[in-house]
Design a protein around this motif. Structure first.
Motif, PDB file in Angstrom:
ATOM      1  N   ARG A 133     -56.206 -63.529 -22.851  1.00  0.00           N
ATOM      2  CA  ARG A 133     -55.075 -61.890 -22.063  1.00  0.00           C
ATOM      3  C   ARG A 133     -53.829 -62.288 -22.988  1.00  0.00           C
ATOM      4  N   GLY A 134     -53.803 -63.950 -23.135  1.00  0.00           N
ATOM      5  CA  GLY A 134     -52.459 -64.613 -24.667  1.00  0.00           C
ATOM      6  C   GLY A 134     -52.273 -63.530 -24.976  1.00  0.00           C
ATOM      7  N   ALA A 135     -53.368 -63.251 -25.747  1.00  0.00           N
ATOM      8  CA  ALA A 135     -52.689 -63.294 -27.513  1.00  0.00           C
ATOM      9  C   ALA A 135     -52.830 -61.710 -27.218  1.00  0.00           C
ATOM     10  N   GLY A 136     -52.463 -61.091 -25.895  1.00  0.00           N
ATOM     11  CA  GLY A 136     -52.129 -59.164 -26.224  1.00  0.00           C
ATOM     12  C   GLY A 136     -50.477 -59.649 -25.650  1.00  0.00           C
ATOM     13  N   LEU A 137     -49.776 -60.817 -24.667  1.00  0.00           N
ATOM     14  CA  LEU A 137     -48.859 -60.964 -24.441  1.00  0.00           C
ATOM     15  C   LEU A 137     -47.182 -61.626 -25.221  1.00  0.00           C
ATOM     16  N   SER A 138     -46.475 -60.874 -24.904  1.00  0.00           N
ATOM     17  CA  SER A 138     -45.412 -61.730 -25.402  1.00  0.00           C
ATOM     18  C   SER A 138     -44.962 -63.532 -24.260  1.00  0.00           C
ATOM     19  N   MET A 139     -44.046 -63.947 -25.356  1.00  0.00           N
ATOM     20  CA  MET A 139     -43.822 -65.004 -24.541  1.00  0.00           C
ATOM     21  C   MET A 139     -43.621 -65.379 -23.272  1.00  0.00           C
ATOM     22  N   ASP A 140     -43.013 -64.663 -22.716  1.00  0.00           N
ATOM     23  CA  ASP A 140     -42.032 -64.643 -21.534  1.00  0.00           C
ATOM     24  C   ASP A 140     -43.642 -64.011 -20.772  1.00  0.00           C
ATOM     25  N   ASP A 141     -43.676 -63.072 -21.430  1.00  0.00           N
ATOM     26  CA  ASP A 141     -44.892 -62.794 -20.011  1.00  0.00           C
ATOM     27  C   ASP A 141     -46.243 -63.450 -20.379  1.00  0.00           C
ATOM     28  N   CYS A 142     -46.066 -64.715 -21.405  1.00  0.00           N
ATOM     29  CA  CYS A 142     -46.834 -65.775 -21.037  1.00  0.00           C
ATOM     30  C   CYS A 142     -46.877 -66.473 -19.953  1.00  0.00           C
ATOM     31  N   MET A 143     -45.472 -66.979 -19.535  1.00  0.00           N
ATOM     32  CA  MET A 143     -45.525 -67.672 -19.175  1.00  0.00           C
ATOM     33  C   MET A 143     -44.792 -67.014 -17.550  1.00  0.00           C
ATOM     34  N   ARG A 144     -44.869 -66.089 -17.591  1.00  0.00           N
ATOM     35  CA  ARG A 144     -45.232 -65.624 -15.744  1.00  0.00           C
ATOM     36  C   ARG A 144     -47.144 -65.608 -15.528  1.00  0.00           C
ATOM     37  N   MET A 145     -47.613 -65.399 -16.080  1.00  0.00           N
ATOM     38  CA  MET A 145     -48.894 -65.260 -15.964  1.00  0.00           C
ATOM     39  C   MET A 145     -49.566 -67.192 -15.917  1.00  0.00           C
ATOM     40  N   GLU A 146     -48.612 -67.643 -16.525  1.00  0.00           N
ATOM     41  CA  GLU A 146     -49.598 -69.293 -16.283  1.00  0.00           C
ATOM     42  C   GLU A 146     -48.837 -69.484 -15.095  1.00  0.00           C
ATOM     43  N   PHE A 147     -47.419 -69.185 -14.891  1.00  0.00           N
ATOM     44  CA  PHE A 147     -46.997 -69.202 -13.338  1.00  0.00           C
ATOM     45  C   PHE A 147     -47.970 -68.603 -12.341  1.00  0.00           C
TER      46      PHE A 147
END
Length: 350
Positions: free
Chosen positions: A280-294
């Motif tokens: 999923r991370g491949a298609g996400l911005s850094m901020d959205d990656c961090m929200r997903m990881e949280f």
């Protein structure tokens, strides 16, 4: 000129010439990140972003590690006592996102171990300079966790599915391979570190200085193995990755056999969640990656394997973790999906 951003004895900040120099000063703990260090680094980045006297930021670690990760024993003890240390991770993830946005050159000088949280304070900056002593890994699947601190952003973007390979095995990478896949932006000889720092602080010219010191080093991994990594780890599901490795292992391939054995020793839940996270991370911005990881983090702290993994690795050192569920087949798609569900009012605020 020394500055105090509240890091105490654990992290040092100085303006030397043109550079803001950050030194992690917990060598006995391999410079593992504490809450204090995270807050201080965030404060320094805030202050130095608007300070014209600081043309670049340089980060290094004392001793034989750059930074071996986050200081997770506190998290373990809290979890065992029925509390969840979500706050530390929230602050760390905010700082990772802040670093990714930082507009000035940010040079991580990596001479030794860099893992987990250490990748978080280096990979998102503009320059990662590694010496022959550098050892890079995101080993979280081995402790029932997942490659957080922006792993979904960094690892998903490495060429040849190399990031997926790192995420699902936790295997260590040396500086030649790191350079080949872009985890390192430059390589230098360890003995030239002080000269490099002196040149940075004197001139403030990052790229010109780095081109003078850069050492061209070949990858440690041969072309056939890179091709095998891409062949196996570019598969469309975790099950297909494992089937691909199994087929070549059964045909007598040593790399496939070793890699499969490594993955099968890891937490089944971690493997499944991590595969989805990196995909999923491949298609996400850094901020959205961090929200997903949280979101994932919150569920990991409610689960079993993270505490069991830390117990086996750090408490009863060297014992074998007992994962629950114990097998990949027992981890349903619905269970994996639940790790990624929205948190409502508890979402990470960036």
């Amino acid at each position: 000129m020394a500055m105090d951003f509240g890091g105490g004895e654990e992290i040092r900040f100085e303006i030397v010439g043109q550079a803001g120099v950050v030194t992690l000063t917990r060598p006995k703990a391999l410079n593992a990140l504490t809450a204090k260090m995270v807050h201080a680094l965030a404060a320094a980045l805030d202050a130095w972003e608007g300070d014209d006297a600081v043309r670049l930021v340089l980060v290094r670690g004392e001793g034989r590690a750059f930074c071996a990760g986050g200081d997770i024993m506190d998290v373990y003890r809290a979890g065992k006592a029925g509390e969840r240390h979500v706050g530390f991770f929230g602050d760390e993830y905010r700082m990772n996102a802040q670093l990714a946005r930082f507009p000035k050159p940010y040079v991580a000088l990596i001479d030794g171990i860099v893992m987990g949280g250490g990748v978080g304070i280096s990979a998102h900056g503009s320059h990662r300079v590694m010496t022959e002593n550098a050892i890079v890994a995101m080993p979280e699947v081995g402790i029932g966790f997942f490659p957080d601190v922006g792993g979904s952003h960094v690892l998903s973007r490495l060429p040849g599915s190399f990031g997926m390979y790192m995420a699902l095995t936790g295997n260590r990478v040396r500086y030649g391979d790191a350079l080949a896949v872009g985890l390192a932006t430059q390589a230098i000889r360890a003995e030239s570190q002080q000269d490099l720092i002196d040149a940075f602080t004197a001139s403030g010219e990052v790229d010109a200085v780095l081109s003078r010191f850069h050492a061209d080093v070949p990858p440690e991994t041969d072309a056939a193995t890179f091709a095998a990594i891409e062949r196996h780890f570019s598969q469309g599901s975790l099950e297909s990755v494992l089937a691909s490795l199994k087929a070549e292992a059964e045909a007598g391939d040593d790399f496939a056999a070793k890699t499969l054995a490594t993955m099968l020793s890891r937490s089944p839940t971690s493997l499944k969640v991590t595969w989805r996270q990196i995909s999923r991370g491949a298609g996400l911005s850094m901020d959205d990656c961090m929200r997903m990881e949280f979101r994932v983090l919150n569920r990991m702290l409610d689960g079993h394997d993270f505490y069991e993994g830390i117990r086996a690795a750090l408490v009863d050192k060297g014992s074998t973790p007992v994962w629950n569920p114990p097998a990949l087949e027992a981890v349903s798609d619905a269970a994996v999906e639940a790790y990624f569900a929205p948190l409502g009012e508890r979402e990470l605020a960036l």
